[in-house]
Motif scaffolding. Sequence first.
Motif, PDB file in Angstrom:
ATOM      1  N   VAL A 106      -2.002  -8.627  -5.470  1.00 36.45           N
ATOM      2  CA  VAL A 106      -1.942  -6.929  -5.929  1.00 36.45           C
ATOM      3  C   VAL A 106      -3.035  -6.289  -4.958  1.00 36.45           C
ATOM      4  CG1 VAL A 106      -1.319  -7.863  -8.065  1.00 36.45           C
ATOM      5  CG2 VAL A 106      -3.708  -7.812  -7.747  1.00 36.45           C
ATOM      6  N   PRO A 147       0.926  -4.997  -0.119  1.00 42.50           N
ATOM      7  CA  PRO A 147       0.846  -4.438  -1.383  1.00 42.50           C
ATOM      8  C   PRO A 147       1.026  -2.790  -1.403  1.00 42.50           C
ATOM      9  CG  PRO A 147      -0.740  -5.943  -1.598  1.00 42.50           C
ATOM     10  CD  PRO A 147      -0.298  -5.848  -0.303  1.00 42.50           C
ATOM     11  N   PRO A 204       4.900  -1.590  -1.945  1.00 41.86           N
ATOM     12  CA  PRO A 204       5.041  -2.563  -3.046  1.00 41.86           C
ATOM     13  C   PRO A 204       6.330  -3.196  -3.313  1.00 41.86           C
ATOM     14  CG  PRO A 204       4.811  -0.191  -3.894  1.00 41.86           C
ATOM     15  CD  PRO A 204       4.805  -0.314  -2.310  1.00 41.86           C
ATOM     16  N   GLN A 230       7.310  -6.616  -6.141  1.00 36.28           N
ATOM     17  CA  GLN A 230       6.214  -5.849  -6.562  1.00 36.28           C
ATOM     18  C   GLN A 230       4.802  -6.471  -6.798  1.00 36.28           C
ATOM     19  OE1 GLN A 230       6.251  -4.387 -10.777  1.00 36.28           O
ATOM     20  NE2 GLN A 230       8.303  -5.605 -10.834  1.00 36.28           N
ATOM     21  N   PRO A 231       3.697  -5.998  -6.342  1.00 38.82           N
ATOM     22  CA  PRO A 231       2.482  -6.416  -6.754  1.00 38.82           C
ATOM     23  C   PRO A 231       2.291  -7.546  -7.834  1.00 38.82           C
ATOM     24  CG  PRO A 231       1.912  -4.299  -5.951  1.00 38.82           C
ATOM     25  CD  PRO A 231       3.514  -4.327  -6.362  1.00 38.82           C
ATOM     26  N   GLY A 232       2.079  -8.629  -7.893  1.00 35.09           N
ATOM     27  CA  GLY A 232       1.820  -9.463  -8.865  1.00 35.09           C
ATOM     28  C   GLY A 232       3.230 -10.186  -9.271  1.00 35.09           C
ATOM     29  N   TYR A 279      -2.832 -14.908  -3.531  1.00 36.21           N
ATOM     30  CA  TYR A 279      -1.504 -15.050  -3.854  1.00 36.21           C
ATOM     31  C   TYR A 279      -1.253 -16.571  -4.086  1.00 36.21           C
ATOM     32  CZ  TYR A 279       0.793 -16.932   0.326  1.00 36.21           C
ATOM     33  OH  TYR A 279       1.381 -17.623   1.566  1.00 36.21           O
TER      34      TYR A 279
END
Length: 242
Positions: A118, A143, A146, A168-170, A232
């Motif tokens: 993220v 990110p 995204p 998407q981030p995460g 990550y």
Amino acid sequence: MLSDFFDRLRRGGNGAGAGGRGPASTPANLVLDADFSSAEQWVAGRSWAYPDGGPTNEGDNKLDYLVEDPSYSRTGTFRATRRTDGLWDAGLLTTEGSAEGFLVRTGDVLEARVRLPVETGAWPAIWTWLDGGQEIDVFEYHPDNPDLLELSNRVRGRYLYFRDPAVQPGAWVDLRVEFGARSVVWWVNGARVFDDRRGVGRSWRAHLIVNLSVCAGRYHPAPDPDASEMSYEVARLRVYRN
């Protein structure tokens, strides 16, 4: 025309679009089930993909300072932390130089499950390397874009900038790559998204690299000034062979 440019970007510029078919059957033989804690399978903190084997690669606009510390890679969570000299201690694992010396080969199928970072400036990747090249990027991610994954055959000059709302981030993302002689094929979250129609040739082989780099700001934003850590996760990485 502008519309042609955006269509080229979506479909991958020099690449070819998706094949529109479901995934092929997985080969019968599991030849690598990644155990990142294993020093027999993986070497930490150095790679000949970096000048002199590391620890830095500033020519590629990276702030990485590769470290062997197992807390940066051996758990499957790949981390980077800010240093006082402006670089970032960063985790990298490679099969290059390990006791097992595993090589991905033409016809192999790689499957991985990753959780995207993220933090601005994070640059995760799973990729291949041997003798100054043979690079296939299973994925790269930034990110600041995204919803975009970068999928690249650098052996024969094909790539796709793949966009999807599920990226998407995460987010958790499932990846599958078939290293075909005539076409490298990518699947994302079960959907076939890119046939490069170039492949890697019949005798291709390469080591695996899994790492988290940190952007220096030329191509993508550098980390926020108050950021001190990023990460990550790679929950699964397997290679199958006929």
